[in-house]
Design a protein around this motif. Structure first.
Motif, mmCIF file in Angstrom:
data_model
loop_
_atom_site.group_PDB
_atom_site.id
_atom_site.type_symbol
_atom_site.label_atom_id
_atom_site.label_comp_id
_atom_site.label_asym_id
_atom_site.label_seq_id
_atom_site.Cartn_x
_atom_site.Cartn_y
_atom_site.Cartn_z
ATOM 1 N N LEU A 127 49.523 -33.563 -4.539
ATOM 2 C CA LEU A 127 49.019 -33.130 -3.238
ATOM 3 C C LEU A 127 47.490 -33.274 -3.171
ATOM 4 O O LEU A 127 46.938 -33.798 -2.191
ATOM 5 C CB LEU A 127 49.436 -31.674 -2.992
ATOM 6 N N ARG A 128 46.819 -32.842 -4.253
ATOM 7 C CA ARG A 128 45.363 -32.924 -4.304
ATOM 8 C C ARG A 128 44.913 -34.387 -4.161
ATOM 9 O O ARG A 128 44.021 -34.727 -3.403
ATOM 10 C CB ARG A 128 44.855 -32.324 -5.626
ATOM 11 N N ARG A 129 45.613 -35.258 -4.883
ATOM 12 C CA ARG A 129 45.248 -36.667 -4.848
ATOM 13 C C ARG A 129 45.388 -37.250 -3.444
ATOM 14 O O ARG A 129 44.518 -38.001 -2.977
ATOM 15 C CB ARG A 129 46.151 -37.434 -5.827
ATOM 16 N N VAL A 130 46.502 -36.902 -2.771
ATOM 17 C CA VAL A 130 46.745 -37.456 -1.436
ATOM 18 C C VAL A 130 45.716 -36.917 -0.436
ATOM 19 O O VAL A 130 45.275 -37.639 0.468
ATOM 20 C CB VAL A 130 48.186 -37.130 -0.989
ATOM 21 N N LEU A 131 45.306 -35.639 -0.615
ATOM 22 C CA LEU A 131 44.337 -35.062 0.315
ATOM 23 C C LEU A 131 42.946 -35.649 0.082
ATOM 24 O O LEU A 131 42.179 -35.852 1.027
ATOM 25 C CB LEU A 131 44.315 -33.534 0.172
ATOM 26 N N GLU A 132 42.634 -35.973 -1.198
ATOM 27 C CA GLU A 132 41.319 -36.564 -1.490
ATOM 28 C C GLU A 132 41.234 -38.010 -1.007
ATOM 29 O O GLU A 132 40.207 -38.462 -0.521
ATOM 30 C CB GLU A 132 41.046 -36.506 -3.006
ATOM 31 N N HIS A 133 42.331 -38.766 -1.217
ATOM 32 C CA HIS A 133 42.366 -40.175 -0.810
ATOM 33 C C HIS A 133 43.551 -40.388 0.116
ATOM 34 O O HIS A 133 44.622 -40.787 -0.338
ATOM 35 C CB HIS A 133 42.508 -41.088 -2.028
ATOM 36 N N PRO A 134 43.367 -40.138 1.422
ATOM 37 C CA PRO A 134 44.505 -40.232 2.348
ATOM 38 C C PRO A 134 45.208 -41.586 2.253
ATOM 39 O O PRO A 134 44.552 -42.624 2.163
ATOM 40 C CB PRO A 134 43.848 -40.041 3.714
ATOM 41 N N CYS A 135 46.526 -41.564 2.256
ATOM 42 C CA CYS A 135 47.315 -42.784 2.138
ATOM 43 C C CYS A 135 48.729 -42.496 2.626
ATOM 44 O O CYS A 135 49.105 -41.341 2.809
ATOM 45 C CB CYS A 135 47.360 -43.250 0.683
ATOM 46 N N GLU A 136 49.506 -43.588 2.816
ATOM 47 C CA GLU A 136 50.918 -43.400 3.145
ATOM 48 C C GLU A 136 51.684 -43.176 1.848
ATOM 49 O O GLU A 136 51.492 -43.905 0.877
ATOM 50 C CB GLU A 136 51.468 -44.636 3.864
ATOM 51 N N VAL A 137 52.529 -42.146 1.834
ATOM 52 C CA VAL A 137 53.338 -41.867 0.632
ATOM 53 C C VAL A 137 54.750 -42.395 0.853
ATOM 54 O O VAL A 137 55.404 -42.077 1.845
ATOM 55 C CB VAL A 137 53.373 -40.355 0.334
ATOM 56 N N ILE A 138 55.190 -43.265 -0.081
ATOM 57 C CA ILE A 138 56.552 -43.813 -0.023
ATOM 58 C C ILE A 138 57.384 -43.108 -1.080
ATOM 59 O O ILE A 138 57.097 -43.204 -2.273
ATOM 60 C CB ILE A 138 56.538 -45.331 -0.296
ATOM 61 N N LEU A 139 58.410 -42.373 -0.651
ATOM 62 C CA LEU A 139 59.243 -41.639 -1.611
ATOM 63 C C LEU A 139 60.327 -42.566 -2.155
ATOM 64 O O LEU A 139 61.180 -43.041 -1.401
ATOM 65 C CB LEU A 139 59.857 -40.417 -0.940
ATOM 66 N N ALA A 140 60.285 -42.841 -3.442
ATOM 67 C CA ALA A 140 61.268 -43.734 -4.055
ATOM 68 C C ALA A 140 62.003 -43.030 -5.190
ATOM 69 O O ALA A 140 62.290 -43.620 -6.221
ATOM 70 C CB ALA A 140 60.580 -45.011 -4.550
ATOM 71 N N THR A 141 62.299 -41.732 -4.970
ATOM 72 C CA THR A 141 63.140 -41.037 -5.951
ATOM 73 C C THR A 141 64.565 -41.554 -5.795
ATOM 74 O O THR A 141 64.899 -42.195 -4.789
ATOM 75 C CB THR A 141 63.109 -39.512 -5.719
#
Lengths: 198, 198
Positions: A127-141
């Protein structure tokens, strides 16, 4: 009757997943009887790996460096972050050559019964990483019950922070025939149907 | 993508019997992820066992000494020599507390297809021992095709040297019911019937 070092070896082999007392005994006999060289190589590999392999501070994958080579590569698209369960999944993604973004490796999946919750998967780091460097998250679980639950949890968590989240598509595999596919997959493929461009 | 030491560990784990590429990967991930202490203990156990465990020069069982404690024990009856396939079989015999003689451990069974012949089982050592110290030889190899073949081969070899040879009995197990036992065992039990003493 049994040398103490043999007993110790049999007991130590049981730290391997899926190895019970009978398999451990069979492995110990095999190594001492037919592959002592292999046993010595294995001992060194275990020591070297445990002493030198840690987790990349960015993607959480196994790495010998503080930040792994994939995260450092300038060729990767930092506007995309793909979340996978295990390093093997990352390798499959790379082999498919369909993705040039970065990764976050959960090293597991949510599994409350096994005591694996949000903390064990380092989701606060994600979460911290995404908030620091905004990006699209692709869930591939994985598309298993636990993989789906993990994706659902992550989607809720990230969307509450206004992060753009997508999930890789479910549908018939390449070469798949309707006659042979399970009905759950077929139903999902109909539900997620895409308009055909003219 | 994958640290080289991790690749080396996965490859080294494949020296274990029954461990293919997928299991080796799963084991490596498990050790690095959840049980590094176990991995270090295993490394030390492997090194200590390969450096210190050899074969007893008398019974061929695994031993840390030139001659194992069982062979040295003055309490054992040296007029009986029981031939078993593996150390685990010796342990079963000892647990049954039915035998006070000595042992010879073949560390395998005749299996020509796997390249295991008389030489690999150190049968010349067994023969020499029996000729030097005459005794009754009890064949306790398994009642499998290969175990039976090994017993047959040994019986022929030893009887040609006028050694008294016997084979442990085949029959119904304790608590066995005729209705449930296989016909081969039942036929053998009838064939090997014993006169009931009045």
């Amino acid at each position: 009757m049994m040398p103490s070092r043999l007993e110790e070896l049999i007991s130590a082999l049981r730290c391997l997943p899926g190895v019970g007392p009978k398999s451990a005994q069979r492995m110990a006999y095999h190594l001492l009887q037919r592959d002592r060289a292999g046993a010595v190589i294995l001992a060194h590999a275990l020591e070297s790996a445990t002493a030198n392999i840690r987790h990349c501070s960015k993607c959480n994958n196994f790495s010998e460096e503080e930040v792994c080579s994939l995260c450092l590569s300038p060729k990767r698209d930092s506007s995309l972050l793909c979340v996978v369960e295990m390093p093997a999944d990352l390798l499959m993604m790379e082999q498919a050559q369909c993705y040039r973004g970065l990764y976050f490796v959960l090293m597991g999946r949510l599994s409350p019964l096994d005591g694996i919750g949000a903390k064990e998967l380092h989701l606060e780091r994600l979460l911290r990483r995404v908030l620091e460097h905004p990006c699209e998250v692709i869930l591939a679980t994985n598309f298993t019950v636990e993989g789906d639950a993990t994706a659902h949890y992550l989607a809720t968590l990230l969307q509450s922070q206004q992060v753009k989240v997508s999930r890789i598509a479910r549908g018939l595999p390449m070469g798949g025939e309707l006659e042979q596919v399970d009905s759950g997959t077929l139903a999902q493929a109909v539900l997620e149907r895409r308009e055909v461009s003219a």
